[in-house]
Design an enzyme around this catalytic site. Structure first.
Site, PDB file in Angstrom:
ATOM      1  N   ASP A   1      -1.941  -6.225   0.242  1.00  0.00           N
ATOM      2  CA  ASP A   1      -2.888  -7.387   0.000  1.00  0.00           C
ATOM      3  C   ASP A   1      -2.390  -8.618   1.063  1.00  0.00           C
ATOM      4  OD1 ASP A   1      -3.797  -5.976  -2.045  1.00  0.00           O
ATOM      5  OD2 ASP A   1      -2.240  -7.147  -3.442  1.00  0.00           O
TER       6      ASP A   1
ATOM      7  N   LYS B   1      -0.802  -6.348   5.895  1.00  0.00           N
ATOM      8  CA  LYS B   1       0.369  -5.716   6.849  1.00  0.00           C
ATOM      9  C   LYS B   1       0.000  -4.609   7.426  1.00  0.00           C
ATOM     10  CE  LYS B   1       3.430  -3.527   4.764  1.00  0.00           C
ATOM     11  NZ  LYS B   1       3.335  -2.058   5.212  1.00  0.00           N
TER      12      LYS B   1
ATOM     13  N   PRO C   1       6.369  -0.527   2.544  1.00  0.00           N
ATOM     14  CA  PRO C   1       5.400  -1.168   1.500  1.00  0.00           C
ATOM     15  C   PRO C   1       6.437  -2.149   0.820  1.00  0.00           C
ATOM     16  CG  PRO C   1       6.094   0.901   0.825  1.00  0.00           C
ATOM     17  CD  PRO C   1       6.635   0.918   2.199  1.00  0.00           C
ATOM     18  N   GLY C   2       5.665  -3.167   0.247  1.00  0.00           N
ATOM     19  CA  GLY C   2       6.256  -4.275  -0.324  1.00  0.00           C
ATOM     20  C   GLY C   2       6.653  -4.394  -1.924  1.00  0.00           C
TER      21      GLY C   2
ATOM     22  N   ILE D   1      -4.732 -16.797   8.047  1.00  0.00           N
ATOM     23  CA  ILE D   1      -4.794 -18.384   8.494  1.00  0.00           C
ATOM     24  C   ILE D   1      -6.556 -18.819   8.320  1.00  0.00           C
ATOM     25  CG2 ILE D   1      -4.775 -18.351  10.941  1.00  0.00           C
ATOM     26  CD1 ILE D   1      -2.736 -20.750   8.733  1.00  0.00           C
ATOM     27  N   ASP D   2      -7.294 -17.764   8.630  1.00  0.00           N
ATOM     28  CA  ASP D   2      -8.719 -18.150   8.843  1.00  0.00           C
ATOM     29  C   ASP D   2      -9.279 -18.552   7.574  1.00  0.00           C
ATOM     30  OD1 ASP D   2      -7.859 -15.290   8.783  1.00  0.00           O
ATOM     31  OD2 ASP D   2      -9.929 -14.915   8.361  1.00  0.00           O
TER      32      ASP D   2
ATOM     33  N   LEU E   1      27.881  23.694 -26.216  1.00  0.00           N
ATOM     34  CA  LEU E   1      27.397  22.684 -27.147  1.00  0.00           C
ATOM     35  C   LEU E   1      28.399  22.372 -28.513  1.00  0.00           C
ATOM     36  CD1 LEU E   1      23.689  24.195 -27.359  1.00  0.00           C
ATOM     37  CD2 LEU E   1      24.458  21.811 -26.291  1.00  0.00           C
TER      38      LEU E   1
ATOM     39  N   SER F   1      31.667  18.450 -22.443  1.00  0.00           N
ATOM     40  CA  SER F   1      31.359  18.263 -21.074  1.00  0.00           C
ATOM     41  C   SER F   1      30.005  18.814 -20.569  1.00  0.00           C
ATOM     42  CB  SER F   1      32.453  18.649 -20.061  1.00  0.00           C
ATOM     43  OG  SER F   1      32.790  20.176 -20.639  1.00  0.00           O
TER      44      SER F   1
END
Lengths: 636, 302
Positions: free
Chosen positions: A35, A38, A113-114, A168-169, A469, A542
């Site tokens: 969005d 990038k 990616p962000g 910025i446009d 078990l 365990s």
């Protein structure tokens, strides 16, 4: 298709053989989401520096009609997406590396990616970068994601940041909007340790201030993005720092040559300089710096060389050669920051492999001091770490290693954690400092050994580990085995899960983290008893392979027997001696092994007991035979 | 003149040497896949540097499809002799018996059987646990995300989900028995870097990269060189002599030549800098659709 005709407007061609003589390399990272534009920004850099070829552009033009989001225009973002599945989702979910070049510099771009869930990828991309370009959408300004990006960039030790105020446009090239966003960013990152923060107003879609100066931002007198990337001085202080080199490979073509090959992590070195093997403290002087192109008079950080020394000292792969006047820390415990990268959570106490430089050792995260919220930077306590968590931790190693704080040396202060069973890389770590405890506690050598104590009892020390078990019959068989051994005059002890949980481990519950700690403690107690010369029988569910493997390692493979009491869940549940399965099924017991918590059966146990087909007596006999009949001499 | 210090090529060289040494130190039985092309030439040159004064501690392996240019085979053998290295050549005999040919079976089947399957056979036969390849991330979109240590399952499969994150220069070299990695020392090089390095270091390469008069036929928009008499002309085709060279080398029926007058390395570099098509454009196998390389990779193609 206006864009296509612009793409091939070739730049002037300098003599390529001259150009390579002076060109430097910059690795940088881009942070932001689809969005923010990038992918479009990177596409623009590739496109305007003419790194996009006609056939690639034709493929993108085809794909734009199929996947694009820009209508009739060629979608530059489509130059970047790689894997089919991702492209169909319309998002990138990994780190991709892009390349472009100008006459002054070659650039390697780590494209990440962000989204929040991809902290892992950002850390990966940042680890090899010297600069980060953080994108924001001019219409929205700084968002939570921007804070996260700046924080992670700082965490990974990047000192140079560019804030690209994109689109910025769409805010009418407003100086006011740009200045406000840039000012806010500078304010909140003032304590992040950045050496340079450059804000640039750009439009990736139309190219303003990316590679060429925009006429639509007359109020902006700073550099274009590309001008800044070409000029910024990021040469880290690595060459000025004390000398360090991790030995990668011992070079022995014949008996007359013994060299130590590696890449210089920091500092510089000349023949005649003294170096010390950090861990052993032995020192020597550099005799030669050997390369295929001839011996060097000097080598510095980043160069791959082979060093020979003036005398024979013990050096092998994993050793760190260092400046004797400024040595790295040598310790087996340190504080670090950790980025957790696996789906499986971090369990404190679990044994992992830790690779630092060229050395790989066993180790574990002993304590999570605090988990750090990557959005708010608030610290809070945590028992485990999930995928993409960032935390401050304490790490303990099986043996001491040489290292520096990451803030001082990104090469010798970084490490990765590797899962011992899956071999996956599960975390990235940055060392803060050695822990004092480690430096002051030294192993005390004992004169009377485990073997001597066992010999006095006419036996060999063993740890016999029963796993299975609840209700599988572990304790019943272990009891029978101990009785048989005792009757033969053997010196034994039985550690039983339920009994230990009433005492030593009564502070532990049944979460995965507590189960790991439960087994770690029992493993240590079993080792002490084995050191006393006993045959130790351990009867614990365990459930995890990793902890049983750790116990085997703690005790020593030669003295450890894993007995898998293999009783199917249905059989255990039918028996239900303690009525626990009924309660668990009713939801009254959370985290019950086999029902609501996993059991990982051994893949290659020393002995598997099929209790459905074997009587108690036969099972016990088989175990006794395995203990006594290992082909060892029991007469000593 | 060797590459100058503090330049991008020296930085790339150092990174590649580090990768080569790390694999040699961490793996039991590595091998270098040598495909005879320019990228292999650079990778081999870097290996000679990485282990000097020792020889590289691994053999070279060439998977011969039976359709390589004759000049490539001659160059391959001469190179191994010149450097004193062990060269293993593997041919998929099953494919030979089945008479697999790029002309009758098409590029996809030929490449799959003779190259991909042949490679898997060789890796299994010798039990290699690491194989160096000369692939670069800039070659093709799906390679941009490829790791430097690319993990392969016991059946040589590549699964994007099991690839490990790579941080700093701390490559994770742990594999279970039967599993392996492909290691790519040239990951961060571009085609331009390769050519500049070849020029600066004066690395020998197959003469097919330089323009010369060669017999070619125009087919499917590509110029195919008649390297031997197995080329069967279609009714409307004829062999003509043209001044051509190759940007990449593979099986001759699948590799398109370009018309060029570049007879020296500076010529090639100048041509590159004004080039308008990427080097893979000359490869038939990439053309099917833009995701086709990823499919090949999953199947075990390099």
């Amino acid at each position: 298709m206006n864009a296509v005709s612009q793409a091939v407007a070739a730049r002037p061609v300098a003599d390529p053989l001259v150009a390579q003589e002076t060109k430097s390399l910059l690795r940088f990272l881009t942070c932001g989401s689809v969005d923010d534009g990038k992918s479009t920004l990177i596409g623009r850099l590739l496109y305007d520096t003419k790194l996009v070829f006609e056939d690639q552009l034709a493929a993108v033009a085809r794909d734009s009609r199929k996947f694009g989001t820009t209508g009739e225009e060629v979608d530059l973002a489509l130059l970047l997406d790689g894997l089919e599945a991702e492209r169909e989702q319309g998002i990138t979910i990994d780190v991709a590396y892009r390349f472009f070049t100008t006459e002054r510099r070659k650039f390697i771009v780590a494209d990440t990616p962000g989204h929040e869930q991809y902290t892992r990828n950002m850390a990966t991309g940042a680890s090899t970068s010297d600069l980060a370009v953080i994108l924001v959408d001019a219409r929205v300004g700084l968002v939570t994601q921007t804070r996260r990006h700046a924080f992670l960039v700082s965490l990974l030790g990047i000192r140079h940041v560019v804030l690209a105020v994109n689109k910025i446009d769409l805010v009418d090239f407003s100086a006011e909007v740009f200045e406000r966003i840039a000012g806010e960013f500078r304010a909140f990152t003032k304590d992040f340790g950045f050496e340079s923060v450059e804000a640039v107003p750009v439009s990736a879609r139309f190219g303003d201030n990316v590679c060429s100066r925009s006429t639509r931002t007359p109020w902006y007198d700073g550099p274009t993005l590309l001008e800044h990337l070409e000029a910024v001085e990021v040469r880290t202080h690595a060459a000025a720092a004390p000398f360090r080199m991790s030995v990668q490979w011992v070079n022995r073509p014949d008996l007359d040559f013994r060299g130590f090959s590696g890449t210089i992590a920091s500092g510089r070195i000349r023949p005649g300089d003294a170096v010390v093997v950090a861990k052993s403290g032995t020192s020597a002087r550099v005799a030669r710096i050997v390369t295929w192109d001839g011996d060097l008079d000097e080598a510095e950080a980043g160069e791959a060389v082979t060093i020979t020394l003036d005398r024979e000292i013990d050096v092998s792969r994993g050793d760190v050669l260092a400046d004797p006047r400024a040595r790295p820390a040598v310790a087996d415990r340190f504080a670090a920051r950790l980025v957790w990268m696996a789906e499986e959570p971090l369990l404190p106490g679990r044994s992992y492999l830790i690779k630092c430089g060229t050395r790989t050792v066993a180790g574990s995260v002993m304590t999570i001091r605090a988990e750090i919220d990557v959005n708010s930077f608030v610290e809070r306590p945590a028992d485990t770490l999930a995928l993409n968590a960032v935390a401050r931790v304490e790490v303990a190693l099986g043996e001491a290693i040489a290292f520096d704080p990451y803030a001082e040396n990104r090469e010798t202060g970084a490490f990765i954690l590797i899962d011992r069973l899956t071999n996956a890389t599960v975390a990235a770590g940055m060392i803060d400092h050695a822990l004092r405890r480690a430096t002051n506690v030294h192993a005390q050598a004992l004169d009377v050994t485990r073997e001597a104590r066992a010999a006095q009892k006419g036996q060999r020390a063993k740890v016999v580990w029963f796993t299975g078990l609840s209700g599988s019959g572990k304790s019943t068989i272990a009891n029978r085995v101990e009785a048989a051994l005792h009757a033969q005059g053997r010196h034994t002890f039985l550690l039983d899960g339920d009994n230990i949980r009433h005492g030593l481990n009564k502070d532990l519950g049944f979460s995965d983290a507590d189960r790991v700690e439960n087994i770690r403690r029992v493993g240590e107690v079993a080792r002490l008893m084995a050191d006393a010369g006993l045959i130790v029988l351990v009867s614990f569910i365990s459930p995890f392979r990793a902890e049983r493997a750790m116990a085997r390692e703690t005790i020593g493979a030669g003295e450890f027997l894993e007995i898998f009491v293999d009783t199917p869940l249905e059989v255990c549940e039918t028996r239900d001696v303690k009525g626990l399965y009924a309660k668990a099924r009713a939801g009254a017991i959370p985290n019950f092994t086999g029902i609501s918590s996993p059991y990982e059966p051994p893949e290659d146990p020393d002995l598997r007991l099929d209790t459905a087909a074997t009587s108690l007596e036969a099972a016990a006999e088989a175990v006794v035979a395995a203990i006594l009949g290992g082909g060892e001499d029991w007469s000593i | 003149m060797p590459v100058a210090r503090h330049t991008h090529l020296k930085a790339l060289e150092a990174e590649s040497i580090r990768i080569l040494r790390e694999v040699a130190a961490e793996f039991r039985n590595p091998v270098m896949l040598y495909s005879v092309g320019k990228d292999s030439a650079v990778m081999l040159h870097l290996a000679m540097k990485a282990f000097h004064p020792s020889k590289p501690p691994f053999p070279l392996l060439h998977v011969d499809t039976g359709w390589k240019f004759r000049e490539m085979i001659a160059f391959r053998d001469a190179t191994a002799r010149r450097l004193g290295l062990e060269l293993l050549v593997h041919v998929n005999e099953d494919g030979v018996k089945a008479g697999i040919s790029p002309f009758t079976h098409g590029s996809a089947t030929h490449t799959h059987v003779m190259k991909t399957e042949g490679l898997k056979q060789a890796l299994t036969k010798y039990g290699f646990d690491a194989a160096f390849g000369g692939a670069r991330r800039d070659e093709e979109k799906s390679r941009a995300k490829e790791r430097i240590f690319s993990f392969r399952t016991a059946s040589h499969g590549w699964d994007p989900k099991t690839q490990r994150p790579e941080l700093w220069n701390l490559w994770n070299a742990r594999v279970a028995p039967g599993e392996s990695i492909r290691a790519f020392p040239l990951s961060n090089w571009t085609e331009l870097d390769i050519w500049q390095y070849i020029a600066a270091e004066e690395i020998p390469i197959v003469p097919l990269y330089f323009a010369a008069e060669r017999p070619v036929v125009e087919r499917g928009g590509m110029l195919i060189m008649a390297d031997d008499d197995r080329l069967e002309l279609r009714p409307d085709e004829r062999i003509e002599t043209r001044l051509v060279r190759f940007r990449t080398l593979g099986c001759w029926p699948l590799t398109g030549a370009i018309e060029s007058e570049a007879t020296t390395l500076p010529d090639i570099l100048r041509e590159m800098l004004i080039a308008r098509t990427s080097e893979r454009q000359g490869r038939l196998i990439d053309h099917d659709d833009s995701g086709s390389m990823e499919k090949k990779k999953r199947e075990g193609y390099f």
